[in-house]
Design a protein around this motif. Sequence first.
Motif, PDB file in Angstrom:
ATOM      1  N   ASP A   1      -7.893  -4.123  -0.760  1.00  0.00           N
ATOM      2  CA  ASP A   1      -8.490  -4.038   0.572  1.00  0.00           C
ATOM      3  C   ASP A   1      -9.655  -3.064   0.625  1.00  0.00           C
ATOM      4  O   ASP A   1     -10.630  -3.294   1.333  1.00  0.00           O
ATOM      5  N   HIS A   2      -9.565  -1.977  -0.117  1.00  0.00           N
ATOM      6  CA  HIS A   2     -10.672  -1.015  -0.098  1.00  0.00           C
ATOM      7  C   HIS A   2     -11.933  -1.633  -0.703  1.00  0.00           C
ATOM      8  O   HIS A   2     -13.020  -1.517  -0.134  1.00  0.00           O
TER       9      HIS A   2
ATOM     10  N   ARG B   1     -12.593  -4.905  -1.107  1.00  0.00           N
ATOM     11  CA  ARG B   1     -13.015  -6.098  -0.377  1.00  0.00           C
ATOM     12  C   ARG B   1     -13.498  -5.768   1.028  1.00  0.00           C
ATOM     13  O   ARG B   1     -14.586  -6.168   1.428  1.00  0.00           O
ATOM     14  N   ARG B   2     -12.705  -5.017   1.778  1.00  0.00           N
ATOM     15  CA  ARG B   2     -12.997  -4.797   3.196  1.00  0.00           C
ATOM     16  C   ARG B   2     -13.920  -3.611   3.447  1.00  0.00           C
ATOM     17  O   ARG B   2     -14.732  -3.644   4.364  1.00  0.00           O
ATOM     18  N   VAL B   3     -13.798  -2.540   2.658  1.00  0.00           N
ATOM     19  CA  VAL B   3     -14.580  -1.330   2.921  1.00  0.00           C
ATOM     20  C   VAL B   3     -15.875  -1.322   2.106  1.00  0.00           C
ATOM     21  O   VAL B   3     -16.968  -1.202   2.659  1.00  0.00           O
ATOM     22  N   ILE B   4     -15.769  -1.432   0.795  1.00  0.00           N
ATOM     23  CA  ILE B   4     -16.961  -1.332  -0.049  1.00  0.00           C
ATOM     24  C   ILE B   4     -17.883  -2.532   0.135  1.00  0.00           C
ATOM     25  O   ILE B   4     -19.087  -2.372   0.353  1.00  0.00           O
TER      26      ILE B   4
ATOM     27  N   GLU C   1      -7.057  -0.424  -4.911  1.00  0.00           N
ATOM     28  CA  GLU C   1      -6.606  -1.162  -3.730  1.00  0.00           C
ATOM     29  C   GLU C   1      -7.579  -2.289  -3.403  1.00  0.00           C
ATOM     30  O   GLU C   1      -8.732  -2.039  -3.074  1.00  0.00           O
TER      31      GLU C   1
ATOM     32  N   ARG D   1     -17.273  -5.263   2.367  1.00  0.00           N
ATOM     33  CA  ARG D   1     -17.170  -5.909   3.688  1.00  0.00           C
ATOM     34  C   ARG D   1     -17.163  -7.429   3.523  1.00  0.00           C
ATOM     35  O   ARG D   1     -17.944  -8.146   4.134  1.00  0.00           O
TER      36      ARG D   1
ATOM     37  N   ASN E   1     -15.636  -9.118  -4.831  1.00  0.00           N
ATOM     38  CA  ASN E   1     -14.622  -8.083  -5.065  1.00  0.00           C
ATOM     39  C   ASN E   1     -13.784  -8.367  -6.298  1.00  0.00           C
ATOM     40  O   ASN E   1     -13.282  -7.447  -6.925  1.00  0.00           O
TER      41      ASN E   1
ATOM     42  N   SER F   1       0.829  -1.222   0.000  1.00  0.00           N
ATOM     43  CA  SER F   1       0.000   0.000   0.000  1.00  0.00           C
ATOM     44  C   SER F   1       0.851   1.254   0.000  1.00  0.00           C
ATOM     45  O   SER F   1       0.576   2.202  -0.741  1.00  0.00           O
TER      46      SER F   1
END
Length: 180
Positions: free
Chosen positions: A39-40, A42-45, A37, A47, A56, A19
């Motif tokens: 993680d953004h 997968r994890r943020v948009i 990214e 979850r 994702n 990152s």
Amino acid sequence: MENAPHLIVLRGNAASGKSTLAAALQRALGPGTANVEQDHFRRVILREHDVAGGENIGLIAHTVRYCASIGNNVIVEGILVAKHYRDMLREILAEHPGPTHVFYLDVPLEETLRRHATRPLGAEISADTFREWYVQSDTLSVPGEVVLDGTADLEVTLKVILNRVGDVTPNRDQDGGRYL
């Protein structure tokens, strides 16, 4: 295709420096460089856990295609574990009209554990869980893939990547005020 955007895939285990490196690379390449990214997405948009067939995967591919279609250079950054993302990554690399570059940050497990312990996520995820997630030498085995010494400092690694990528003309007017 002349002046076609570059596609740069930057992968490695958690806490390998991806990152930080991707953000520095985006700044170095200039306006009109998208940083996608994992993680953004997968994890943020979404979850979403990192699972085979995860939603994702398609969202990342769609975003890469869109960003490239409007003339952006694109950095795709994440763990992007090969068993889940290999097919998608190979597909977007094969169809991309411009230059493509694939880099894998090879950082030993003990170094990723040391780095992980210094991050906020280190308090949430145990070292044992982190060890379970680690995948040794998780390359894509695509032509031209470069395995980087992930223990080198940021400036050295960035310089290696920029030298390998070569000249990249920013795809946006820097004076227009539209881009950060």
